[in-house]
Motif scaffolding. Sequence first.
Motif, short mmCIF file in Angstrom:
data_model
loop_
_atom_site.label_atom_id
_atom_site.label_comp_id
_atom_site.label_asym_id
_atom_site.label_seq_id
_atom_site.Cartn_x
_atom_site.Cartn_y
_atom_site.Cartn_z
N ASP A 1 0.85 -1.18 0.00
CA ASP A 1 0.00 0.00 0.00
C ASP A 1 0.89 1.24 0.00
O ASP A 1 1.98 1.24 0.60
CB ASP A 1 -0.90 0.01 1.24
N PRO A 2 0.45 2.31 -0.66
CA PRO A 2 1.31 3.51 -0.81
C PRO A 2 1.88 4.04 0.50
O PRO A 2 3.04 4.47 0.55
CB PRO A 2 0.36 4.53 -1.45
N GLU A 3 1.10 3.98 1.59
CA GLU A 3 1.58 4.54 2.85
C GLU A 3 2.67 3.70 3.50
O GLU A 3 3.32 4.14 4.45
CB GLU A 3 0.41 4.74 3.83
N LEU A 4 2.89 2.48 2.99
CA LEU A 4 3.90 1.60 3.57
C LEU A 4 5.22 1.61 2.78
O LEU A 4 6.21 1.05 3.23
CB LEU A 4 3.37 0.16 3.65
N VAL A 5 5.20 2.24 1.61
CA VAL A 5 6.36 2.19 0.73
C VAL A 5 7.56 2.91 1.33
O VAL A 5 8.70 2.44 1.24
CB VAL A 5 5.99 2.81 -0.65
N SER A 6 7.33 4.06 1.96
CA SER A 6 8.44 4.90 2.40
C SER A 6 9.33 4.21 3.43
O SER A 6 10.56 4.39 3.40
CB SER A 6 7.93 6.23 2.96
N ASP A 7 8.75 3.40 4.32
CA ASP A 7 9.56 2.72 5.33
C ASP A 7 10.54 1.74 4.68
O ASP A 7 11.70 1.62 5.11
CB ASP A 7 8.66 1.96 6.32
N VAL A 8 10.08 1.04 3.65
CA VAL A 8 10.95 0.09 2.96
C VAL A 8 12.04 0.84 2.19
O VAL A 8 13.21 0.47 2.24
CB VAL A 8 10.13 -0.80 2.00
N LEU A 9 11.66 1.92 1.51
CA LEU A 9 12.66 2.70 0.77
C LEU A 9 13.69 3.33 1.71
O LEU A 9 14.86 3.44 1.34
CB LEU A 9 11.97 3.77 -0.07
N ASP A 10 13.26 3.72 2.91
CA ASP A 10 14.21 4.27 3.88
C ASP A 10 15.28 3.25 4.25
O ASP A 10 16.46 3.58 4.38
CB ASP A 10 13.48 4.74 5.14
N VAL A 11 14.85 2.00 4.44
CA VAL A 11 15.81 0.93 4.76
C VAL A 11 16.78 0.74 3.59
O VAL A 11 18.00 0.59 3.79
CB VAL A 11 15.08 -0.39 5.06
N MET A 12 16.27 0.78 2.38
CA MET A 12 17.12 0.60 1.20
C MET A 12 18.09 1.77 1.04
O MET A 12 19.25 1.58 0.64
CB MET A 12 16.25 0.42 -0.04
N ARG A 13 17.64 2.98 1.35
CA ARG A 13 18.56 4.14 1.33
C ARG A 13 19.70 3.94 2.31
O ARG A 13 20.86 4.24 2.03
CB ARG A 13 17.80 5.42 1.65
#
Length: 262
Positions: free
Chosen positions: A189-201
């Motif tokens: 879901d769109p609201e959950l994407v940022s947490d995963v991308l933060d880990v990848m950053r």
Amino acid sequence: MTGRIEQSARVMVQATGVRKSFGALEVLKGINLSLANGQVMCLLGQSGSGKSTFLRCINHLERIDHGRIRVDGELIGYKEGNGYLQEMHEHEIARQRIHIGMVFQHFNLFPHMTVLQNVIEGPIGVKREPRQEVTERAHAILKRVGLAEKVNAYPRQLSGGQQQRVAIARALAMRPKLILFDEPTSALDPELVSDVLDVMRDLAESGMTMIVVTHEIAFAREVADRVVFMAGGEIVEEGPPAEVLGRPAHPQTQAFLAKVLV
């Protein structure tokens, strides 16, 4: 990302003339690319362009029909002699995969295991590392991905974003040289994407070598050292994100970005 580029001149991934067909359909049509240690590469393109197939070829989840793929100088999936390739035995391929982490679109966690058990399973079961050492490392990794309080939870008790972060932690626990991400946020879901991308950053900043199949253009612009645009099983454009995303030269890249950046 100049600092990461200067980190090491060592080539981590080298693909030369890679071709792959499924029956009469040629999915990869002679892929040539290289990625240095510590760099991040983002693969972009329409569905069906060959991105995920190429990613799966890197750790020999798909057999290639022609060409060579090397990871850290080692030929993947095959032995070469007198100009011919012979496929390795499965146990030899499994040894190579130990060094290549993979995070899938659909998390593939073991539903009957807790978060901690999912993370420690590989190092203990595959690498035969001591349980106490692996458990301590797993706790540190889970803290790093923001899931320290979820060690005893089961996958069904987690959101999709949390499950994907467990999948990343599981890959990290194997201490890989390279992590492959196959559209890691597309099922979220769109609201959950940022947490995963933060880990990848965070992984990128720490120097992890990564190849990411993604439609997250902002992430590619910010994090990637190289962006590769694929169409019809071929690389049609590649280069620094400022060039490929900011000043695309190929009409297919231009058309793709015009759609996704609306």
